[in-house]
Design a protein around this motif. Structure first.
Motif, PDB file in Angstrom:
ATOM      1  N   THR A 184      -1.737  -1.173  -4.011  1.00  9.36           N
ATOM      2  CA  THR A 184      -2.894  -0.296  -3.808  1.00  9.36           C
ATOM      3  C   THR A 184      -2.362   1.080  -3.448  1.00  9.36           C
ATOM      4  O   THR A 184      -1.535   1.214  -2.547  1.00  9.36           O
ATOM      5  CB  THR A 184      -3.790  -0.818  -2.674  1.00  9.36           C
ATOM      6  OG1 THR A 184      -4.251  -2.127  -3.023  1.00  9.36           O
ATOM      7  CG2 THR A 184      -4.983   0.093  -2.449  1.00  9.36           C
ATOM      8  N   ASP A 194      -3.435   4.480  -1.918  1.00  7.89           N
ATOM      9  CA  ASP A 194      -4.482   5.101  -1.105  1.00  7.89           C
ATOM     10  C   ASP A 194      -4.416   6.617  -1.287  1.00  7.89           C
ATOM     11  O   ASP A 194      -3.442   7.256  -0.885  1.00  7.89           O
ATOM     12  CB  ASP A 194      -4.277   4.721   0.362  1.00  7.89           C
ATOM     13  CG  ASP A 194      -5.290   5.343   1.300  1.00  7.89           C
ATOM     14  OD1 ASP A 194      -6.192   6.081   0.832  1.00  7.89           O
ATOM     15  OD2 ASP A 194      -5.178   5.101   2.508  1.00  7.89           O
ATOM     16  N   ARG A 228      -9.557   1.534 -10.820  1.00  6.26           N
ATOM     17  CA  ARG A 228     -10.401   0.990  -9.736  1.00  6.26           C
ATOM     18  C   ARG A 228     -10.097  -0.485  -9.531  1.00  6.26           C
ATOM     19  O   ARG A 228      -9.865  -1.205 -10.492  1.00  6.26           O
ATOM     20  CB  ARG A 228     -11.878   1.151 -10.078  1.00  6.26           C
ATOM     21  CG  ARG A 228     -12.371   2.540  -9.814  1.00  6.26           C
ATOM     22  CD  ARG A 228     -13.889   2.597  -9.786  1.00  6.26           C
ATOM     23  NE  ARG A 228     -14.303   3.984  -9.649  1.00  6.26           N
ATOM     24  CZ  ARG A 228     -14.897   4.675 -10.603  1.00  6.26           C
ATOM     25  NH1 ARG A 228     -15.184   4.118 -11.744  1.00  6.26           N
ATOM     26  NH2 ARG A 228     -15.209   5.931 -10.412  1.00  6.26           N
ATOM     27  N   SER A 254      -6.703   8.761  -0.076  1.00  4.41           N
ATOM     28  CA  SER A 254      -7.594   9.427   0.884  1.00  4.41           C
ATOM     29  C   SER A 254      -6.963  10.661   1.534  1.00  4.41           C
ATOM     30  O   SER A 254      -7.681  11.558   1.968  1.00  4.41           O
ATOM     31  CB  SER A 254      -8.078   8.452   1.956  1.00  4.41           C
ATOM     32  OG  SER A 254      -6.994   7.925   2.694  1.00  4.41           O
ATOM     33  N   ALA A 290       0.403   5.113   0.538  1.00  2.00           N
ATOM     34  CA  ALA A 290      -0.532   6.138   1.003  1.00  2.00           C
ATOM     35  C   ALA A 290       0.027   7.512   0.634  1.00  2.00           C
ATOM     36  O   ALA A 290       1.140   7.864   1.033  1.00  2.00           O
ATOM     37  CB  ALA A 290      -0.732   6.028   2.510  1.00  2.00           C
ATOM     38  N   VAL A 307       0.852  -1.190   0.000  1.00  5.49           N
ATOM     39  CA  VAL A 307       0.000   0.000   0.000  1.00  5.49           C
ATOM     40  C   VAL A 307       0.891   1.243   0.000  1.00  5.49           C
ATOM     41  O   VAL A 307       1.794   1.366   0.827  1.00  5.49           O
ATOM     42  CB  VAL A 307      -0.925   0.021   1.239  1.00  5.49           C
ATOM     43  CG1 VAL A 307      -1.753   1.303   1.269  1.00  5.49           C
ATOM     44  CG2 VAL A 307      -1.822  -1.206   1.256  1.00  5.49           C
ATOM     45  N   VAL A 366      -6.164   2.270  -7.304  1.00  2.00           N
ATOM     46  CA  VAL A 366      -6.264   3.382  -6.367  1.00  2.00           C
ATOM     47  C   VAL A 366      -7.548   3.253  -5.563  1.00  2.00           C
ATOM     48  O   VAL A 366      -8.547   2.716  -6.050  1.00  2.00           O
ATOM     49  CB  VAL A 366      -6.208   4.757  -7.067  1.00  2.00           C
ATOM     50  CG1 VAL A 366      -4.887   4.950  -7.788  1.00  2.00           C
ATOM     51  CG2 VAL A 366      -7.368   4.957  -8.005  1.00  2.00           C
ATOM     52  N   THR A 367      -7.504   3.729  -4.336  1.00  2.00           N
ATOM     53  CA  THR A 367      -8.676   3.757  -3.459  1.00  2.00           C
ATOM     54  C   THR A 367      -8.709   5.090  -2.724  1.00  2.00           C
ATOM     55  O   THR A 367      -7.700   5.799  -2.661  1.00  2.00           O
ATOM     56  CB  THR A 367      -8.644   2.626  -2.408  1.00  2.00           C
ATOM     57  OG1 THR A 367      -7.485   2.802  -1.582  1.00  2.00           O
ATOM     58  CG2 THR A 367      -8.610   1.255  -3.056  1.00  2.00           C
ATOM     59  N   GLY A 368      -9.849   5.419  -2.163  1.00  2.00           N
ATOM     60  CA  GLY A 368      -9.957   6.555  -1.256  1.00  2.00           C
ATOM     61  C   GLY A 368     -10.003   7.926  -1.886  1.00  2.00           C
ATOM     62  O   GLY A 368      -9.957   8.928  -1.172  1.00  2.00           O
TER      63      GLY A 368
END
Length: 101
Positions: free
Chosen positions: A46, A48, A100, A50, A18, A16, A79-81
């Protein structure tokens, strides 16, 4: 607020990255280094978003490039958030659907 920060960790066998702050041309080298490190550490990455408050075309370019590298190597990058203006930029450019999970 932090101008830009990229932190990499491993959670449940996934790498991850971030991101926090503003991802623009000034942060490009740091983003590239974090994404390369993540891709070297695992096949599934991933990102993040956010903590990200801004994302410009240079950040989009690097995310797509990293996605292509991961896919070419048999892995994945998602990608997320994303929210607010970051989500809007991803949607407007058509990149949201590509990245996504």
């Amino acid at each position: 607020m932090v101008q830009f920060e990229a932190r990499t960790s491993t959670k449940a066998g996934r790498v991850v990255v971030a991101l926090a702050g503003e991802c623009d041309l000034a942060a490009r080298d740091q983003l590239v280094a974090a994404l390369r490190e993540a891709l070297d550490a695992g096949s599934t990455v991933t990102v993040d978003l956010s903590g990200l408050s801004f994302l410009d075309s240079s950040g989009i370019h690097e995310l797509v490039s990293a996605h292509r590298t991961a896919t070419r190597n048999g892995g994945a990058l998602h990608v997320t958030g994303a929210s607010g203006v970051v989500a809007q930029v991803l949607d407007l450019t058509g990149v949201a659907g590509l990245l996504r999970p």
